[in-house]
Motif scaffolding. Structure first.
Motif, PDB file in Angstrom:
ATOM      1  N   MET A 184       2.933   7.089   8.445  1.00 23.65           N
ATOM      2  CA  MET A 184       3.075   5.960   8.009  1.00 23.65           C
ATOM      3  C   MET A 184       1.509   4.460   8.889  1.00 23.65           C
ATOM      4  O   MET A 184       1.609   3.570   8.880  1.00 23.65           O
ATOM      5  N   LEU A 187      -1.583   4.533   7.459  1.00 24.17           N
ATOM      6  CA  LEU A 187      -0.931   3.420   6.627  1.00 24.17           C
ATOM      7  C   LEU A 187      -1.914   2.997   6.851  1.00 24.17           C
ATOM      8  O   LEU A 187      -2.205   1.848   6.223  1.00 24.17           O
ATOM      9  N   ASP A 188      -0.628   2.450   7.690  1.00 21.77           N
ATOM     10  CA  ASP A 188      -1.606   0.753   8.762  1.00 21.77           C
ATOM     11  C   ASP A 188      -2.787   1.021   9.034  1.00 21.77           C
ATOM     12  O   ASP A 188      -3.565   0.076   8.638  1.00 21.77           O
ATOM     13  N   GLY A 191      -5.117   1.958   4.960  1.00 15.06           N
ATOM     14  CA  GLY A 191      -4.593   0.974   3.815  1.00 15.06           C
ATOM     15  C   GLY A 191      -4.261   2.276   3.482  1.00 15.06           C
ATOM     16  O   GLY A 191      -4.363   3.213   3.492  1.00 15.06           O
ATOM     17  N   VAL A 192      -4.038   1.775   1.624  1.00 10.08           N
ATOM     18  CA  VAL A 192      -3.796   2.704   0.860  1.00 10.08           C
ATOM     19  C   VAL A 192      -5.110   3.600   0.205  1.00 10.08           C
ATOM     20  O   VAL A 192      -5.633   2.840  -0.583  1.00 10.08           O
ATOM     21  N   PRO A 202       7.000   2.004   0.914  1.00  9.02           N
ATOM     22  CA  PRO A 202       6.260   1.845   1.788  1.00  9.02           C
ATOM     23  C   PRO A 202       4.741   2.168   1.049  1.00  9.02           C
ATOM     24  O   PRO A 202       4.462   0.925   1.864  1.00  9.02           O
ATOM     25  N   VAL A 203       4.403   2.570   0.004  1.00 12.29           N
ATOM     26  CA  VAL A 203       3.507   2.214  -0.060  1.00 12.29           C
ATOM     27  C   VAL A 203       2.818   1.140  -1.036  1.00 12.29           C
ATOM     28  O   VAL A 203       1.913   0.152  -0.995  1.00 12.29           O
ATOM     29  N   GLU A 205       4.886  -1.592  -0.379  1.00 14.58           N
ATOM     30  CA  GLU A 205       4.545  -2.319   0.234  1.00 14.58           C
ATOM     31  C   GLU A 205       4.332  -2.417   1.145  1.00 14.58           C
ATOM     32  O   GLU A 205       3.467  -3.479   1.205  1.00 14.58           O
ATOM     33  N   LYS A 206       2.905  -1.805   1.551  1.00 11.88           N
ATOM     34  CA  LYS A 206       2.626  -2.308   1.785  1.00 11.88           C
ATOM     35  C   LYS A 206       0.777  -2.595   1.196  1.00 11.88           C
ATOM     36  O   LYS A 206       0.421  -3.633   1.689  1.00 11.88           O
ATOM     37  N   ASN A 209       2.049  -6.634   1.138  1.00 10.84           N
ATOM     38  CA  ASN A 209       0.722  -6.845   2.494  1.00 10.84           C
ATOM     39  C   ASN A 209      -0.599  -7.069   2.259  1.00 10.84           C
ATOM     40  O   ASN A 209      -0.583  -8.164   2.849  1.00 10.84           O
ATOM     41  N   GLU A 210      -1.161  -6.538   1.851  1.00 12.64           N
ATOM     42  CA  GLU A 210      -2.808  -6.687   1.427  1.00 12.64           C
ATOM     43  C   GLU A 210      -3.106  -7.324   0.183  1.00 12.64           C
ATOM     44  O   GLU A 210      -3.736  -8.293   0.715  1.00 12.64           O
TER      45      GLU A 210
END
Length: 217
Positions: A184, A187-188, A191-192, A202-203, A205-206, A209-210
């Motif tokens: 995690m 990932l922060d 990035g993906v 979680p992916v 959501e990431k 947010n991006e």
């Protein structure tokens, strides 16, 4: 202390043969829960009398024990097949359907006839056209499912090590794509990447947010 009950790992295979089936195959998967990497299924037909020493639920074996069991199953099994479904397909059809696709691919990859399937879990493989039984905790209760779990787990772990080399920094070689704290955090920070399953919470959501951050500029 309670009495330890020894499990007959051939029970389901014997019951199938007593019902007239001759070629019993065990099927299991690895990688339904991770945020990255493929879902991998394996199908295995073991010969009668196969030595089950060191064979069982792959999750309860050490990495070294899994590797040794993997080599022996590959060497001594009557047939072994593997099915691999990539993250893009998982996102398109959902993880349950992708798992079924992987299982069907593994059965096809065996290149051998079979007339009965023992599948790990509480769901049978849809539209298979062959008699089958779904066994909850089958990897710990059935010899052939346990063997399939080892093939699937070791195969997927090797894939994740390769993905770690292709996408450095995520630690795929350690956590195998599962949502650990390290994953995690990566990932922060990074990035993906293409190895991630974009439909998983979680992916997803990431990515959301991006997109929101980009829209601010």
């Amino acid at each position: 202390m309670g009495k330890v009950v020894e499990v007959d790992l051939w029970r389901f295979e014997c019951e199938a043969r007593e019902s007239g089936y001759k070629l019993v195959v065990g099927v299991d998967e690895a990688g339904r829960g991770p945020l990255a990497g493929p879902v991998v299924a394996a199908a295995v037909i073991l010969p009668e009398g196969f030595d089950l020493n060191g064979i069982g639920d792959s999750k309860k074996l050490s990495a070294g024990a899994r590797d040794r069991a993997f080599d022996r199953i590959r060497s001594e099994a009557l047939a072994v097949g593997v099915g691999i479904i990539d993250p893009e397909t998982i996102d398109r059809v959902n993880i349950l359907q992708a798992t079924f696709l992987a299982m069907k691919a593994a059965l096809s990859d065996m290149g051998a006839a079979f007339d009965y399937v023992l599948v790990d879990g509480d769901k049978k493989i849809p539209s298979l056209g062959v008699a089958q039984a779904a066994i909850v905790d089958g990897d710990a209760l059935s010899a052939t499912i346990g063997a399939a779990s080892i093939i699937a787990k070791v195969t997927r772990d090797c894939i994740m090590v390769t993905l770690a080399e292709e996408h450095p920094g995520y630690g795929f070689e350690r956590h195998k794509g599962y949502p650990t704290k390290d994953h995690m955090r990566a990932l922060d920070d990074l990035g993906v990447c293409i190895a991630h399953r974009k439909s998983f919470g979680p992916v997803c959501e990431k990515l959301k947010n991006e997109r929101q951050q980009r829209s601010l500029f």
